[in-house]
Write a protein that holds these residues in place. Sequence first.
Motif, PDB file in Angstrom:
ATOM      1  N   GLU A 137      66.156 -44.676 -41.019  1.00  0.00           N
ATOM      2  CA  GLU A 137      65.769 -45.298 -42.284  1.00  0.00           C
ATOM      3  C   GLU A 137      64.513 -44.623 -42.821  1.00  0.00           C
ATOM      4  O   GLU A 137      63.574 -44.345 -42.071  1.00  0.00           O
ATOM      5  N   LYS A 138      64.490 -44.374 -44.108  1.00  0.00           N
ATOM      6  CA  LYS A 138      63.368 -43.686 -44.734  1.00  0.00           C
ATOM      7  C   LYS A 138      62.695 -44.609 -45.744  1.00  0.00           C
ATOM      8  O   LYS A 138      63.376 -45.307 -46.508  1.00  0.00           O
ATOM      9  N   ILE A 139      61.391 -44.602 -45.730  1.00  0.00           N
ATOM     10  CA  ILE A 139      60.617 -45.347 -46.728  1.00  0.00           C
ATOM     11  C   ILE A 139      59.574 -44.416 -47.326  1.00  0.00           C
ATOM     12  O   ILE A 139      58.860 -43.725 -46.603  1.00  0.00           O
ATOM     13  N   LYS A 140      59.523 -44.390 -48.640  1.00  0.00           N
ATOM     14  CA  LYS A 140      58.449 -43.712 -49.363  1.00  0.00           C
ATOM     15  C   LYS A 140      57.523 -44.799 -49.887  1.00  0.00           C
ATOM     16  O   LYS A 140      57.940 -45.657 -50.676  1.00  0.00           O
ATOM     17  N   LEU A 141      56.287 -44.780 -49.434  1.00  0.00           N
ATOM     18  CA  LEU A 141      55.325 -45.833 -49.771  1.00  0.00           C
ATOM     19  C   LEU A 141      54.162 -45.224 -50.535  1.00  0.00           C
ATOM     20  O   LEU A 141      53.523 -44.279 -50.060  1.00  0.00           O
ATOM     21  N   TYR A 142      53.903 -45.760 -51.727  1.00  0.00           N
ATOM     22  CA  TYR A 142      52.806 -45.276 -52.572  1.00  0.00           C
ATOM     23  C   TYR A 142      51.716 -46.342 -52.635  1.00  0.00           C
ATOM     24  O   TYR A 142      51.995 -47.509 -52.922  1.00  0.00           O
ATOM     25  N   GLU A 143      50.502 -45.909 -52.372  1.00  0.00           N
ATOM     26  CA  GLU A 143      49.329 -46.766 -52.552  1.00  0.00           C
ATOM     27  C   GLU A 143      48.539 -46.226 -53.743  1.00  0.00           C
ATOM     28  O   GLU A 143      48.013 -45.122 -53.695  1.00  0.00           O
ATOM     29  N   GLN A 144      48.472 -47.013 -54.797  1.00  0.00           N
ATOM     30  CA  GLN A 144      47.852 -46.569 -56.055  1.00  0.00           C
ATOM     31  C   GLN A 144      46.605 -47.407 -56.330  1.00  0.00           C
ATOM     32  O   GLN A 144      46.644 -48.633 -56.266  1.00  0.00           O
ATOM     33  N   ARG A 145      45.527 -46.726 -56.612  1.00  0.00           N
ATOM     34  CA  ARG A 145      44.260 -47.405 -56.930  1.00  0.00           C
ATOM     35  C   ARG A 145      43.842 -47.072 -58.355  1.00  0.00           C
ATOM     36  O   ARG A 145      43.790 -45.908 -58.736  1.00  0.00           O
ATOM     37  N   PRO A 146      43.532 -48.098 -59.153  1.00  0.00           N
ATOM     38  CA  PRO A 146      43.132 -47.822 -60.537  1.00  0.00           C
ATOM     39  C   PRO A 146      41.733 -47.236 -60.608  1.00  0.00           C
ATOM     40  O   PRO A 146      40.870 -47.536 -59.781  1.00  0.00           O
ATOM     41  N   VAL A 147      41.521 -46.389 -61.585  1.00  0.00           N
ATOM     42  CA  VAL A 147      40.183 -45.864 -61.849  1.00  0.00           C
ATOM     43  C   VAL A 147      39.342 -46.996 -62.415  1.00  0.00           C
ATOM     44  O   VAL A 147      39.773 -47.721 -63.304  1.00  0.00           O
ATOM     45  N   HIS A 148      38.107 -47.155 -61.895  1.00  0.00           N
ATOM     46  CA  HIS A 148      37.262 -48.262 -62.316  1.00  0.00           C
ATOM     47  C   HIS A 148      36.973 -48.180 -63.812  1.00  0.00           C
ATOM     48  O   HIS A 148      36.580 -47.131 -64.332  1.00  0.00           O
ATOM     49  N   GLY A 149      37.180 -49.279 -64.504  1.00  0.00           N
ATOM     50  CA  GLY A 149      36.934 -49.326 -65.942  1.00  0.00           C
ATOM     51  C   GLY A 149      38.097 -48.832 -66.778  1.00  0.00           C
ATOM     52  O   GLY A 149      38.045 -48.861 -67.992  1.00  0.00           O
ATOM     53  N   GLU A 150      39.192 -48.379 -66.085  1.00  0.00           N
ATOM     54  CA  GLU A 150      40.341 -47.863 -66.823  1.00  0.00           C
ATOM     55  C   GLU A 150      41.625 -48.508 -66.310  1.00  0.00           C
ATOM     56  O   GLU A 150      42.636 -47.849 -66.103  1.00  0.00           O
ATOM     57  N   ARG A 151      41.567 -49.797 -66.087  1.00  0.00           N
ATOM     58  CA  ARG A 151      42.730 -50.475 -65.538  1.00  0.00           C
ATOM     59  C   ARG A 151      43.874 -50.490 -66.549  1.00  0.00           C
ATOM     60  O   ARG A 151      43.715 -50.890 -67.687  1.00  0.00           O
ATOM     61  N   THR A 152      45.043 -50.036 -66.064  1.00  0.00           N
ATOM     62  CA  THR A 152      46.220 -50.011 -66.918  1.00  0.00           C
ATOM     63  C   THR A 152      46.751 -51.427 -67.081  1.00  0.00           C
ATOM     64  O   THR A 152      46.956 -52.124 -66.089  1.00  0.00           O
ATOM     65  N   PRO A 153      46.993 -51.869 -68.316  1.00  0.00           N
ATOM     66  CA  PRO A 153      47.483 -53.242 -68.491  1.00  0.00           C
ATOM     67  C   PRO A 153      48.872 -53.449 -67.892  1.00  0.00           C
ATOM     68  O   PRO A 153      49.238 -54.565 -67.552  1.00  0.00           O
ATOM     69  N   ASP A 154      49.658 -52.379 -67.766  1.00  0.00           N
ATOM     70  CA  ASP A 154      51.008 -52.488 -67.216  1.00  0.00           C
ATOM     71  C   ASP A 154      51.015 -52.091 -65.741  1.00  0.00           C
ATOM     72  O   ASP A 154      50.310 -51.171 -65.329  1.00  0.00           O
ATOM     73  N   VAL A 155      51.816 -52.806 -64.954  1.00  0.00           N
ATOM     74  CA  VAL A 155      52.044 -52.417 -63.565  1.00  0.00           C
ATOM     75  C   VAL A 155      53.038 -51.268 -63.577  1.00  0.00           C
ATOM     76  O   VAL A 155      54.110 -51.363 -64.175  1.00  0.00           O
ATOM     77  N   LEU A 156      52.690 -50.161 -62.913  1.00  0.00           N
ATOM     78  CA  LEU A 156      53.502 -48.955 -62.978  1.00  0.00           C
ATOM     79  C   LEU A 156      54.325 -48.773 -61.706  1.00  0.00           C
ATOM     80  O   LEU A 156      53.855 -49.033 -60.596  1.00  0.00           O
ATOM     81  N   HIS A 157      55.545 -48.310 -61.894  1.00  0.00           N
ATOM     82  CA  HIS A 157      56.381 -47.872 -60.785  1.00  0.00           C
ATOM     83  C   HIS A 157      55.962 -46.446 -60.456  1.00  0.00           C
ATOM     84  O   HIS A 157      56.005 -45.561 -61.307  1.00  0.00           O
ATOM     85  N   ALA A 158      55.527 -46.217 -59.209  1.00  0.00           N
ATOM     86  CA  ALA A 158      54.894 -44.950 -58.871  1.00  0.00           C
ATOM     87  C   ALA A 158      55.835 -43.757 -58.985  1.00  0.00           C
ATOM     88  O   ALA A 158      55.396 -42.642 -59.281  1.00  0.00           O
TER      89      ALA A 158
END
Length: 256
Positions: A137-158
Amino acid sequence: MSVPRPGEDLARRIVAGSASLPTAAEAKRPRSRGRYVVAFGSILTLVSGFVLAGAYVLGTMADEPLSSPQHAYLLAGWNQIAENPSEDLSREALQELRDSGWSCPELSELGFTLEGATTTQVAGQPAVALSLERNGEKIKLYEQRPVHGERTPDVLHAVSERPVAEEGFTLQTGNSATAPQVWQNASRPGEAVLSTGNVTYTIASSAPHGTVAGAVSELSLTESAQLLVPARDRDSGPVDRVMRGFSLLAGAGRSL
């Protein structure tokens, strides 16, 4: 000097007197039992103190978003690793990221092993991609951190770098800016997105839905301070914080 002979009733008096006395075991039992009670009470008090202290700390952590210095430290650690891009990050590089605040979870509790990891970007935001494997079984896991002060209003699919709503994902739990959000798409059971203001995880798996649910659960424990319990009012009292901490210690606070 002559020794006087004992009285004829001496033996009777000795037997009668010994019968009324407690045995050695009976004489010691209350004292021993008392020692055990005192020792157990002391240990229980000590352990309770540690548990209460730990619960208070976890309850406090659950309230606090990342500060500006914490954001800066996260980005500095990522930038330092990303300056020397390579095909795969070494264990030392992953540890440096963790030391600067990244989680880089490997889902080891589910039996997965790390095949490789790289630094990447999701719509211009720093991220780490981990490739995990378990019995094919394979899993691709992305950990995404927003840049401070530039938070994207939408949750993004990596993977697509598009908002999850545009990808057909719907919100399963979390209904405010501070509550944990879990996004899933019934037609894509091998994928899920978890997000708060501090971190977003994208799971893309070849495994069935049950494995994805387990991955979501372990990620929620990894990021318990942000993902398990929504932020509360900052002026909440110590009792409220301890109770939220108990939820975290039990793995039951805001279960995902």
